[in-house]
Motif scaffolding. Sequence first.
Motif, PDB file in Angstrom:
ATOM      1  N   UNK A  83      56.491 -33.476   3.574  1.00 36.38           N
ATOM      2  CA  UNK A  83      55.064 -33.257   3.346  1.00 36.38           C
ATOM      3  C   UNK A  83      54.199 -34.197   4.171  1.00 36.38           C
ATOM      4  N   UNK A  84      54.743 -35.364   4.548  1.00 36.91           N
ATOM      5  CA  UNK A  84      53.951 -36.294   5.346  1.00 36.91           C
ATOM      6  C   UNK A  84      53.550 -35.706   6.680  1.00 36.91           C
ATOM      7  N   UNK A  85      54.475 -34.990   7.342  1.00 38.50           N
ATOM      8  CA  UNK A  85      54.164 -34.340   8.614  1.00 38.50           C
ATOM      9  C   UNK A  85      53.084 -33.287   8.430  1.00 38.50           C
ATOM     10  N   UNK A  86      53.194 -32.529   7.348  1.00 36.95           N
ATOM     11  CA  UNK A  86      52.204 -31.489   7.090  1.00 36.95           C
ATOM     12  C   UNK A  86      50.822 -32.096   6.816  1.00 36.95           C
ATOM     13  N   UNK A  87      50.803 -33.183   6.059  1.00 43.68           N
ATOM     14  CA  UNK A  87      49.533 -33.841   5.740  1.00 43.68           C
ATOM     15  C   UNK A  87      48.926 -34.463   6.986  1.00 43.68           C
ATOM     16  N   UNK A  88      49.765 -35.101   7.816  1.00 42.28           N
ATOM     17  CA  UNK A  88      49.256 -35.685   9.055  1.00 42.28           C
ATOM     18  C   UNK A  88      48.634 -34.604   9.945  1.00 42.28           C
ATOM     19  N   UNK A  89      49.331 -33.476  10.094  1.00 44.87           N
ATOM     20  CA  UNK A  89      48.818 -32.397  10.932  1.00 44.87           C
ATOM     21  C   UNK A  89      47.514 -31.844  10.374  1.00 44.87           C
ATOM     22  N   UNK A  90      47.443 -31.667   9.057  1.00 47.16           N
ATOM     23  CA  UNK A  90      46.219 -31.141   8.447  1.00 47.16           C
ATOM     24  C   UNK A  90      45.063 -32.121   8.598  1.00 47.16           C
ATOM     25  N   UNK A  91      45.366 -33.410   8.440  1.00 46.68           N
ATOM     26  CA  UNK A  91      44.321 -34.432   8.617  1.00 46.68           C
ATOM     27  C   UNK A  91      43.818 -34.442  10.043  1.00 46.68           C
ATOM     28  N   UNK A  92      44.743 -34.376  10.991  1.00 44.81           N
ATOM     29  CA  UNK A  92      44.379 -34.353  12.403  1.00 44.81           C
ATOM     30  C   UNK A  92      43.496 -33.151  12.713  1.00 44.81           C
ATOM     31  N   UNK A  93      43.871 -32.010  12.159  1.00 47.98           N
ATOM     32  CA  UNK A  93      43.107 -30.786  12.403  1.00 47.98           C
ATOM     33  C   UNK A  93      41.723 -30.861  11.771  1.00 47.98           C
ATOM     34  N   UNK A  94      41.659 -31.393  10.572  1.00 49.28           N
ATOM     35  CA  UNK A  94      40.390 -31.438   9.850  1.00 49.28           C
ATOM     36  C   UNK A  94      39.417 -32.431  10.472  1.00 49.28           C
ATOM     37  N   UNK A  95      39.937 -33.558  10.950  1.00 50.68           N
ATOM     38  CA  UNK A  95      39.075 -34.584  11.529  1.00 50.68           C
ATOM     39  C   UNK A  95      38.898 -34.421  13.033  1.00 50.68           C
ATOM     40  N   UNK A  96      39.675 -33.488  13.642  1.00 51.41           N
ATOM     41  CA  UNK A  96      39.696 -33.312  15.103  1.00 51.41           C
ATOM     42  C   UNK A  96      40.050 -34.623  15.798  1.00 51.41           C
ATOM     43  N   UNK A  97      40.924 -35.374  15.170  1.00 48.50           N
ATOM     44  CA  UNK A  97      41.360 -36.675  15.673  1.00 48.50           C
ATOM     45  C   UNK A  97      42.872 -36.621  15.833  1.00 48.50           C
ATOM     46  N   UNK A  98      43.346 -36.838  17.055  1.00 49.29           N
ATOM     47  CA  UNK A  98      44.777 -36.792  17.300  1.00 49.29           C
ATOM     48  C   UNK A  98      45.516 -37.998  16.774  1.00 49.29           C
ATOM     49  N   UNK A  99      44.791 -39.063  16.399  1.00 49.61           N
ATOM     50  CA  UNK A  99      45.422 -40.282  15.896  1.00 49.61           C
ATOM     51  C   UNK A  99      44.738 -40.747  14.609  1.00 49.61           C
ATOM     52  N   UNK A 100      44.705 -39.922  13.579  1.00 53.77           N
ATOM     53  CA  UNK A 100      43.990 -40.327  12.361  1.00 53.77           C
ATOM     54  C   UNK A 100      44.682 -41.489  11.663  1.00 53.77           C
ATOM     55  N   UNK A 101      43.930 -42.534  11.382  1.00 51.60           N
ATOM     56  CA  UNK A 101      44.459 -43.698  10.669  1.00 51.60           C
ATOM     57  C   UNK A 101      44.348 -43.416   9.173  1.00 51.60           C
ATOM     58  N   UNK A 102      45.477 -43.309   8.463  1.00 54.52           N
ATOM     59  CA  UNK A 102      45.403 -42.969   7.039  1.00 54.52           C
ATOM     60  C   UNK A 102      44.743 -44.043   6.194  1.00 54.52           C
ATOM     61  N   UNK A 103      44.606 -45.268   6.735  1.00 62.54           N
ATOM     62  CA  UNK A 103      43.982 -46.352   5.985  1.00 62.54           C
ATOM     63  C   UNK A 103      42.479 -46.435   6.218  1.00 62.54           C
ATOM     64  N   UNK A 104      41.994 -45.744   7.219  1.00 64.38           N
ATOM     65  CA  UNK A 104      40.558 -45.769   7.496  1.00 64.38           C
ATOM     66  C   UNK A 104      39.801 -45.142   6.341  1.00 64.38           C
ATOM     67  N   UNK A 105      38.671 -45.771   5.975  1.00 67.23           N
ATOM     68  CA  UNK A 105      37.932 -45.334   4.785  1.00 67.23           C
ATOM     69  C   UNK A 105      37.571 -43.856   4.850  1.00 67.23           C
ATOM     70  N   UNK A 106      37.130 -43.390   6.016  1.00 68.00           N
ATOM     71  CA  UNK A 106      36.727 -41.998   6.140  1.00 68.00           C
ATOM     72  C   UNK A 106      37.878 -41.026   6.032  1.00 68.00           C
ATOM     73  N   UNK A 107      39.086 -41.486   6.338  1.00 65.20           N
ATOM     74  CA  UNK A 107      40.264 -40.613   6.298  1.00 65.20           C
ATOM     75  C   UNK A 107      40.995 -40.668   4.966  1.00 65.20           C
ATOM     76  N   UNK A 108      40.844 -41.770   4.234  1.00 60.31           N
ATOM     77  CA  UNK A 108      41.684 -41.980   3.054  1.00 60.31           C
ATOM     78  C   UNK A 108      41.499 -40.874   2.019  1.00 60.31           C
ATOM     79  N   UNK A 109      40.255 -40.491   1.761  1.00 57.96           N
ATOM     80  CA  UNK A 109      40.027 -39.459   0.755  1.00 57.96           C
ATOM     81  C   UNK A 109      40.584 -38.116   1.221  1.00 57.96           C
ATOM     82  N   UNK A 110      40.516 -37.863   2.527  1.00 60.65           N
ATOM     83  CA  UNK A 110      41.069 -36.622   3.076  1.00 60.65           C
ATOM     84  C   UNK A 110      42.580 -36.608   2.911  1.00 60.65           C
ATOM     85  N   UNK A 111      43.228 -37.720   3.259  1.00 60.68           N
ATOM     86  CA  UNK A 111      44.682 -37.808   3.152  1.00 60.68           C
ATOM     87  C   UNK A 111      45.124 -37.663   1.699  1.00 60.68           C
ATOM     88  N   UNK A 112      44.409 -38.301   0.771  1.00 58.08           N
ATOM     89  CA  UNK A 112      44.767 -38.196  -0.643  1.00 58.08           C
ATOM     90  C   UNK A 112      44.642 -36.755  -1.137  1.00 58.08           C
TER      91      UNK A 112
END
Length: 594
Positions: free
Chosen positions: A185-214
């Motif tokens: 599921x981590x790969x799927x979540x990373x890909x979805x986060x990348x797609x949603x943020x249009x960021x190829x290197x989304x940092x899961x700890x970044x405040x703006x990304x954390x709620x999306x990743x959760x």
Amino acid sequence: ACGCSDRTTGPSRWPTRVGCPSIRSYCSVRVPQTRDDFRGVGLLIDAKRFGIQPAAEWAVWQDYVRTRMAFRSVRSRAEPAGAEASVALVVLDRDDIFEAKLFTLLGLALRQQGWQLVVMVQSRRMTRSIRYARALGADDIVYRSDLVRDLPGTRTERLDIATALLAPVGDSNALKDVTFHGSEIGRHVFASTSRETLDGSPDPLEAGNRSIVERLMTEAVTSVEVGQLVSETVQPDLLILAEANYALTGPLVDVLVDSGASVAQTIPMFTNDGLMCKRLTRGNRNHHPASVAKSTFERILREGAPPDLDDTLDRELRRRYSGDYALQAQNQPSNQQLERSELLDLLGFTGERPIAVIFSHVLWDASLFFGTDLFDDYGQWFVETVRTAIANDQVDWIIRAHPSNVFRVQHGDIQGEAAELRLLDATFAELPSHVTVLPPEAAVSSFALYQHADAGVTVRGTPGLEMATFGKPVLTAGTGHYMNQGFTLDSSSREEFIRRLGTAQDLEPLSAKQTSLARIHAHTVFTRRLLRSRTFAPVYSFADRGFHPLDRNVDTTSKRVTDELLERAEDLREFTTWIATNDIDFLSPPLTAG
């Protein structure tokens, strides 16, 4: 439960249609006859859509009515499947007319062979998918939202599971390694986060990304449990879908693959009428749909190259860059062919040094999970590749920003400058004269680059395969759908890849044998791996700006559809014949030139 006595025996089969006119029930899973409870939701969504795009919505309703009229015979004559019938589950993960028509048609072809067809949608809000599936004759509809409601536990408890899974995650690599009940599921979540943020290197700890990743991790955990419930109740023998990854559908596919179900990923590819069909297993779960299995390629090589291979392949390669194919035109909007002297003048190169092309990926694109990468993500690969190119002035370098960014901007997927160009600007103050950028809108066909450049660089992009057919060496930075076949330079580490870039001026053209392998492989991908849709042809009509719900459509209205028509449809029969085998790849007979 409805109390209906006409049910299959035992706890392992879906109840039959007979004698249960009001509700289909199985254990704790309720699959209602939803004409009544769907209608209210549908009217509200219809009203909203008419308010936003009245002309487009009117066109949709006209198409829908014509489709219902065309399929009225199939609907009226549909027979319930027997208790021992194999179950084909068609998953529609978005409210898309094209996919609803296409995949329901594939399901109908199987129903003609005695299968039971079940269609799964996300919720009753997917009004178009539901209406079109019914219009074509699919009555058994499962709602994922109902399955979620029937899961043990609450959303809060699933959020707690997601939070616990994320607790030790400190970077994107750790995120990609997260598993849950065997699902990656981590790969799927990373890909979805990348797609949603249009960021190829989304940092899961970044405040703006954390709620999306959760949120996405909770969605993925839920999808694993939905998959387990589907496996236990519907017990599909076959799953048919387009998108086999991301947080919503990826875990479902993982669970059903592990349960022993056959999974047929089917997507439109390359030509206007082409579908790419691949059977997913645990061994090839992360392979691209366009990949050629080792067993398939060995079979092709045993058959020997057809005498018209070169003519057929050359024709297909040129058509890919001539504007003939609407799907390819999205990725390559400019089809201007240039002579070598014209290309050198445009780039400001003298031609005295070898020319290498860095084919950038869309940094947040789905293809990032189709294999194993040497770098953490496309962004890191891009930066380190350009950095090495800057240091190697023995080569003239072309950075080819992905041309599909033009289509994505015009149709509202993204705004502003391409992500790879923004990354260039943020990382490098200035590029030296031996490094030139071709922006997405540059009036240069990639076909001209294949012809006139001396080498290519990619992670796993299709340009690498195409360039190899011209006898040019290609450096890859990860596994993909054509690597390790003997005609690309595949590195086993970052260091090896960087070292090869640093001495790219010494790269030799491919040998005759390597070029032949590349051409046989490309011929397989662009012709033999395609299922050509002929009975119900795809129709593509993209506007210059924005999206229309019928931009992608399937011609279901030009003929009166009967069981007999479905039975004799050669393309549908090719699909069902492939399903009946254990073959990984759909493979068609060789095409002939002309």
